[in-house]
Design a protein around this motif. Structure first.
Motif, PDB file in Angstrom:
ATOM      1  N   LEU B 133      -3.556  -8.010  -7.215  1.00 28.72           N
ATOM      2  CA  LEU B 133      -2.502  -8.064  -6.252  1.00 28.72           C
ATOM      3  C   LEU B 133      -1.309  -8.292  -6.900  1.00 28.72           C
ATOM      4  O   LEU B 133      -0.083  -7.554  -6.527  1.00 28.72           O
ATOM      5  CB  LEU B 133      -2.676  -9.481  -5.219  1.00 28.72           C
ATOM      6  N   MET B 134      -1.140  -8.959  -7.815  1.00 30.89           N
ATOM      7  CA  MET B 134       0.178  -9.303  -8.666  1.00 30.89           C
ATOM      8  C   MET B 134       0.695  -8.210  -9.428  1.00 30.89           C
ATOM      9  O   MET B 134       1.664  -7.865  -9.563  1.00 30.89           O
ATOM     10  CB  MET B 134      -0.290 -10.532  -9.436  1.00 30.89           C
ATOM     11  N   THR B 135      -0.519  -7.552 -10.100  1.00 33.95           N
ATOM     12  CA  THR B 135      -0.175  -6.231 -10.936  1.00 33.95           C
ATOM     13  C   THR B 135       0.519  -5.189 -10.084  1.00 33.95           C
ATOM     14  O   THR B 135       1.596  -4.608 -10.409  1.00 33.95           O
ATOM     15  CB  THR B 135      -1.327  -5.725 -11.714  1.00 33.95           C
ATOM     16  N   ASN B 136      -0.090  -5.087  -8.814  1.00 32.27           N
ATOM     17  CA  ASN B 136       0.273  -3.832  -7.978  1.00 32.27           C
ATOM     18  C   ASN B 136       1.730  -4.243  -7.533  1.00 32.27           C
ATOM     19  O   ASN B 136       2.387  -3.577  -7.142  1.00 32.27           O
ATOM     20  CB  ASN B 136      -0.645  -3.877  -6.887  1.00 32.27           C
ATOM     21  N   MET B 137       1.741  -5.626  -7.211  1.00 26.60           N
ATOM     22  CA  MET B 137       3.209  -6.076  -6.733  1.00 26.60           C
ATOM     23  C   MET B 137       4.133  -5.716  -7.564  1.00 26.60           C
ATOM     24  O   MET B 137       5.230  -5.216  -7.429  1.00 26.60           O
ATOM     25  CB  MET B 137       3.041  -7.660  -6.285  1.00 26.60           C
ATOM     26  N   LEU B 138       3.913  -6.137  -8.967  1.00 24.01           N
ATOM     27  CA  LEU B 138       5.000  -5.960 -10.039  1.00 24.01           C
ATOM     28  C   LEU B 138       5.326  -4.497 -10.072  1.00 24.01           C
ATOM     29  O   LEU B 138       6.503  -4.182 -10.399  1.00 24.01           O
ATOM     30  CB  LEU B 138       4.602  -6.595 -11.219  1.00 24.01           C
ATOM     31  N   MET B 195       8.709  -0.667   1.060  1.00 26.49           N
ATOM     32  CA  MET B 195       7.804  -0.637   2.195  1.00 26.49           C
ATOM     33  C   MET B 195       6.318   0.061   1.980  1.00 26.49           C
ATOM     34  O   MET B 195       5.440  -0.478   2.199  1.00 26.49           O
ATOM     35  CB  MET B 195       8.347   0.407   3.474  1.00 26.49           C
ATOM     36  N   THR B 196       6.577   1.065   1.269  1.00 22.32           N
ATOM     37  CA  THR B 196       5.243   1.491   0.428  1.00 22.32           C
ATOM     38  C   THR B 196       4.643   0.477  -0.543  1.00 22.32           C
ATOM     39  O   THR B 196       3.601   0.452  -0.253  1.00 22.32           O
ATOM     40  CB  THR B 196       5.742   2.734  -0.158  1.00 22.32           C
ATOM     41  N   ALA B 197       5.331  -0.116  -1.270  1.00 24.78           N
ATOM     42  CA  ALA B 197       4.770  -1.187  -2.146  1.00 24.78           C
ATOM     43  C   ALA B 197       4.030  -2.457  -1.464  1.00 24.78           C
ATOM     44  O   ALA B 197       2.999  -2.796  -1.825  1.00 24.78           O
ATOM     45  CB  ALA B 197       5.630  -1.490  -3.172  1.00 24.78           C
ATOM     46  N   GLY B 198       5.022  -2.706  -0.185  1.00 21.55           N
ATOM     47  CA  GLY B 198       4.107  -3.700   0.514  1.00 21.55           C
ATOM     48  C   GLY B 198       3.086  -3.402   1.160  1.00 21.55           C
ATOM     49  O   GLY B 198       2.149  -4.118   1.269  1.00 21.55           O
ATOM     50  N   ALA B 199       3.032  -2.230   1.670  1.00 24.53           N
ATOM     51  CA  ALA B 199       1.733  -1.601   2.442  1.00 24.53           C
ATOM     52  C   ALA B 199       0.547  -1.639   1.389  1.00 24.53           C
ATOM     53  O   ALA B 199      -0.580  -2.020   1.718  1.00 24.53           O
ATOM     54  CB  ALA B 199       1.858  -0.517   2.880  1.00 24.53           C
ATOM     55  N   SER B 200       0.954  -1.206   0.075  1.00 24.83           N
ATOM     56  CA  SER B 200      -0.218  -1.342  -0.951  1.00 24.83           C
ATOM     57  C   SER B 200      -0.590  -2.475  -1.054  1.00 24.83           C
ATOM     58  O   SER B 200      -1.849  -2.662  -1.310  1.00 24.83           O
ATOM     59  CB  SER B 200       0.250  -0.438  -2.101  1.00 24.83           C
ATOM     60  N   CYS B 201       0.178  -3.808  -1.291  1.00 25.46           N
ATOM     61  CA  CYS B 201      -0.592  -4.933  -1.427  1.00 25.46           C
ATOM     62  C   CYS B 201      -1.302  -5.414  -0.282  1.00 25.46           C
ATOM     63  O   CYS B 201      -2.411  -5.939  -0.344  1.00 25.46           O
ATOM     64  CB  CYS B 201       0.766  -6.052  -1.651  1.00 25.46           C
ATOM     65  N   GLU B 202      -0.666  -5.117   0.939  1.00 23.55           N
ATOM     66  CA  GLU B 202      -1.526  -5.405   1.952  1.00 23.55           C
ATOM     67  C   GLU B 202      -2.783  -4.764   1.917  1.00 23.55           C
ATOM     68  O   GLU B 202      -4.125  -5.457   2.485  1.00 23.55           O
ATOM     69  CB  GLU B 202      -0.893  -5.024   3.304  1.00 23.55           C
ATOM     70  N   GLY B 212      -7.542   1.886  -6.849  1.00 23.48           N
ATOM     71  CA  GLY B 212      -7.021   3.075  -7.533  1.00 23.48           C
ATOM     72  C   GLY B 212      -6.376   3.921  -6.613  1.00 23.48           C
ATOM     73  O   GLY B 212      -5.501   4.404  -7.077  1.00 23.48           O
ATOM     74  N   ARG B 213      -7.168   4.409  -5.459  1.00 21.15           N
ATOM     75  CA  ARG B 213      -6.601   5.509  -4.677  1.00 21.15           C
ATOM     76  C   ARG B 213      -5.340   4.868  -3.878  1.00 21.15           C
ATOM     77  O   ARG B 213      -4.241   5.558  -3.762  1.00 21.15           O
ATOM     78  CB  ARG B 213      -7.643   5.894  -3.574  1.00 21.15           C
ATOM     79  N   VAL B 214      -5.544   3.643  -3.687  1.00 23.04           N
ATOM     80  CA  VAL B 214      -4.174   3.060  -2.890  1.00 23.04           C
ATOM     81  C   VAL B 214      -3.078   2.923  -4.129  1.00 23.04           C
ATOM     82  O   VAL B 214      -1.818   3.437  -3.413  1.00 23.04           O
ATOM     83  CB  VAL B 214      -4.444   1.356  -2.480  1.00 23.04           C
ATOM     84  N   THR B 215      -3.092   2.481  -5.268  1.00 25.40           N
ATOM     85  CA  THR B 215      -2.037   2.622  -6.110  1.00 25.40           C
ATOM     86  C   THR B 215      -1.277   4.004  -6.418  1.00 25.40           C
ATOM     87  O   THR B 215      -0.361   4.191  -6.345  1.00 25.40           O
ATOM     88  CB  THR B 215      -2.548   2.021  -7.575  1.00 25.40           C
ATOM     89  N   THR B 216      -2.539   4.894  -6.411  1.00 30.41           N
ATOM     90  CA  THR B 216      -1.909   6.426  -6.596  1.00 30.41           C
ATOM     91  C   THR B 216      -1.265   6.925  -5.338  1.00 30.41           C
ATOM     92  O   THR B 216      -0.145   7.298  -5.677  1.00 30.41           O
ATOM     93  CB  THR B 216      -3.335   7.426  -6.778  1.00 30.41           C
ATOM     94  N   GLY B 221       4.173   8.276  -3.136  1.00 33.00           N
ATOM     95  CA  GLY B 221       4.704   8.116  -1.926  1.00 33.00           C
ATOM     96  C   GLY B 221       6.211   7.414  -2.247  1.00 33.00           C
ATOM     97  O   GLY B 221       7.312   7.793  -1.933  1.00 33.00           O
ATOM     98  N   GLN B 222       6.154   6.364  -3.468  1.00 32.06           N
ATOM     99  CA  GLN B 222       7.504   5.883  -3.843  1.00 32.06           C
ATOM    100  C   GLN B 222       8.291   6.989  -4.462  1.00 32.06           C
ATOM    101  O   GLN B 222       9.635   6.803  -4.502  1.00 32.06           O
ATOM    102  CB  GLN B 222       7.064   4.700  -4.742  1.00 32.06           C
TER     103      GLN B 222
END
Lengths: 128, 324
Positions: B133-138, B195-202, B212-216, B221-222
């Motif tokens: 989660l932290m990696t994705n957030m960063l 907003m996109t990054a927030g949704a990915s953490c959620e 993997g698919r969420v991050t891609t 999207g970003q």
């Protein structure tokens, strides 16, 4: 609060270690002013990060987003005043390079990104 | 009182610095406040995880405030620079630089708060994936800073531009327009990316297997959400580097200023709209990973359509620059 202290200690020591290493590199390259600027910027980046952690318990006392945002604004203005000090010093003293200070101000952020994205990935790959 | 050129330049410089740091602080404060608010919510759900949540909040806020630090750097340069120029155009360039960085930091500051907040909430739901989660957030927060970086680049170009013997009219309007174009257009892209990054953490907290698919999907999207700010950057470059013939009519200056305003404001909606589209896609990828390909296609089509208004704004800006 112990986790916050440990996190601060980890990233601040990484940032300072990196700044000292870069200072030596710049010194060897004959760019002492940039090295000094980088070191000064990093020092204030670390101070900012420590103050941010100290103010954190006060944020968490706020019950709504708007109150938290208002408190965050006050906290940011206070910390921006701290971050402005090395920038002003570098503009007044020619032996400290402005660009070095600017890059130095982001050293803690760079340390966080480096640790979480690269070091962590390497750990996971080693485990796998 | 204001007939002295040096005084006018100082006024423009100080005014620009005030706008720059004032707006820059608002963006970062709202973003950090959002993260803190969500951290409160998370701690109330899982008080035993408060240590990890606060650690995540601290790291998220440190990255979120980068846009504010960009604004601080530009403000300090504007205040302390030695503007020995006797050309009134310098005043327009410096004021434009302040506007550009001030507005440009709002979106990225607010946007970076979303992944921080959602990651805090995600930690209370799914403590086992705290690292991911932290990696994705960063990553999400770092990408959010892109529009603010564009704004800083344009601001520095305006500050250090060699004015030379360019005609005062209509170049003053072109320089101001250049600042407005990138700065204001960056608001939408910064918020949309956040907003996109927030949704990915959620989403990762909901279903960690889909990381993997969420991050891609988040990164694609970003990237598309950043397009309006790239249009803004393009119009700014044209306004800064095209040489305009001297004109004593006000309409020529207004056309150039209008071009900057048009692209700047025209970029806000599409940036946020693209972020909403990507937000929806990212959320649903974690719920139905089998449909990830279809969701990505739908997201891209949706974003392309919502991008059209930014393209209209750019076309009108170019018409104002090259035709009018």
């Amino acid at each position: 609060m112990e986790e916050i202290k440990q996190t601060q200690k980890k990233y601040c020591s990484q940032a300072m270690f990196f700044a000292i290493a870069m200072f030596i590199v710049f010194l060897l390259l004959g760019e002492k002013a940039i090295g000094k600027g980088f070191l000064l910027g990093t020092l204030f980046s670390v101070i900012n990060f420590v103050v941010m952690g100290q103010l954190m318990p006060l944020y968490l006392g706020k019950k709504t987003h708007s109150k938290a945002s208002a408190f965050a604004l006050v906290s940011i203005l206070l910390r921006f005043a701290i971050l402005a000090v090395p920038l002003v010093i570098s503009l007044k003293i020619s032996s400290i390079h402005f660009i070095g200070v600017v890059i130095g101000l982001f050293t803690v952020q760079l340390a966080i990104l480096f640790d979480q994205i690269i070091i962590n990935r390497l750990h996971i790959m080693r485990k796998a | 009182m204001f007939t002295d050129v040096a005084t006018i330049i100082k006024l423009a410089s100080f005014g620009g610095a005030g706008i720059c740091i004032g707006l820059g602080a608002i963006g970062a404060a709202v973003g950090e406040g959002y993260t803190a608010g969500m951290a409160n919510l998370s701690i109330s759900h899982k008080p035993e995880r408060s240590g990890d949540i606060m650690k995540n909040m601290l790291v998220g806020q440190a990255v979120a405030e980068s846009a504010g630090i960009f604004a601080l750097v530009i403000a300090i340069v504007l205040i302390f620079m030695d503007a020995s120029s006797t050309n009134l155009l310098t005043a327009a360039a410096l004021f434009g630089a302040g506007i550009c960085m001030g507005f440009g930091a709002i979106g990225s500051g607010i946007g970076s708060g979303y992944p921080g907040g959602e990651a805090c909430l995600g930690l209370s739901r799914q403590p086992s994936v705290s690292n991911r989660l932290m990696t994705n957030m960063l990553i999400g927060s770092a990408v959010c800073q892109t529009p603010a970086i564009f704004s800083m680049v344009v601001s520095l170009m305006l500050i250090f531009k060699n004015i030379g013997d360019l005609p005062l009219a209509p170049t003053w309007a072109a320089l101001l327009g250049a600042g407005i174009s990138t700065g204001v257009a960056a608001i939408g892209s910064g918020m949309g990316g956040g907003m996109t990054a927030g949704a990915s953490c959620e989403s990762i907290a909901r279903n960690p297997e889909t990381l993997g698919r969420v991050t891609t999907t988040m990164l694609v999207g970003q990237a598309v959400s950043q397009t309006p700010s790239i249009f803004g950057l393009l119009v700014s470059f044209i306004l800064m580097f095209k040489t305009f013939p001297e004109s004593s009519t006000l309409s020529a200056a207004m056309a150039l200023l209008g071009a900057g305003i048009c692209m700047g404001f025209g970029g806000i909606g599409p940036g946020i709209g693209n972020g909403m589209t990507a937000q929806g896609a990212v959320k649903w990828v974690s719920r139905n990973i089998e449909a990830a390909g279809e969701l990505m296609r739908t997201m891209l089509v949706g974003q392309a359509v919502s991008q059209s208004t930014a393209i209209y704004a750019m076309v009108i800006s170019l018409v104002l620059v090259f035709v009018v």
